[in-house]
Design an enzyme around this catalytic site. Structure first.
Site: not given
Ligand code: FPP
Length: 235
Positions: A12, A29, A123
């Protein structure tokens, strides 16, 4: 050193980061993707096995159409540009969320990302996209009701272990640590079931500023927690 097996992040603060620089939210973003790259790479270096990130929530559709389109485009571009590197680094991509209601183009991108990285084992990058915890639970309940109605499942067979099979995450291990950047102290419909025993870490740092040093602070805090899972401390 204890490294959490599964870390989840609510990324956020992109919008505020951009506003502080008098730039459009999209710019924040875009910068957020750079943060994501740093954290993916570091997570894989230190042996974290699963990283789940909240990239687009079912509530994010309420944002102005321009921002929604920008986020969709950013996702497309990111995978076009980064897929080879993800493959080279042994990262497996998985998406959790209501992908079936995205555009055919978006669906193809996610399918391709999952397909092309499916053998990678270093991962698991679990991307929550068009994801909402309540929607996920309601969807699971519906599928279970159907299974009962069709006689494939008996009511007394519905246990925690069976229930999780109906979630987007299936039998993936629950998150050990959930980090939320950007200063808000709420769950925002993220991993409601899976986060039942997660340790939470909140920081005011905005997501584009979240670097390895900030991540290390969260991991250090996690190491100091005493996890009891509802039990009492062992003697
Ligand atoms: C929250 O910041 C962030 C988002 C809603 C999007 C997060 C997405 C990325 C970092 C892009 C990466 C995604 C992919 C799949 C490549 P906010 O806009 O709510 O910030 P604010 O609270 O400051 O307004």
């Amino acid at each position: 050193m204890v490294v959490p097996n599964h870390v989840a992040i609510i990324m956020d603060g992109n919008g505020r980061w951009a506003r502080e620089r008098l730039m459009p939210r999209y710019y924040g973003h875009r910068e957020g993707v750079k943060s994501l790259k740093r954290i993916v790479s570091y997570s894989s270096d230190i042996g974290i096995k699963i990283l789940t990130v909240y990239a687009f929530s079912t509530e994010n559709w309420k944002r102005p159409i321009r921002e929604v389109q920008a986020l969709m485009q950013l996702m497309e571009q990111t995978f076009a540009l980064e897929l080879e590197e993800l493959i080279a680094n042994g990262v497996r991509v998985k998406v959790i969320g209501d992908i079936a209601s995205l555009s055919p183009k978006q669906q193809r991108i996610w399918q391709m990302a999952e397909e092309r990285t499916k053998h990678n084992q270093r991962l698991l990058l679990n991307v929550a996209f068009n994801y909402g915890g309540r929607m996920e639970i309601v969807r699971a309940v519906r599928s279970i009701a159907e299974a009962v109605q069709e006689g494939r499942l008996a009511v007394d067979q519905i246990t925690d272990d069976v229930f999780v099979q109906y979630l987007f995450t299936n039998d993936l291990a629950d998150p050990d640590l959930i980090i939320r950047t950007g200063g808000e102290l709420r769950l925002s419909n993220f991993l409601l079931w899976q986060g039942a025993y997660a340790e939470w870490y909140f920081t005011d740092t905005l997501w584009p500023d979240f670097d390895v040093e900030e991540f290390e602070k969260a991991l250090a805090s996690f190491r100091q927690r005493e996890r009891r899972f509802g039990s009492i401390k062992e003697k």
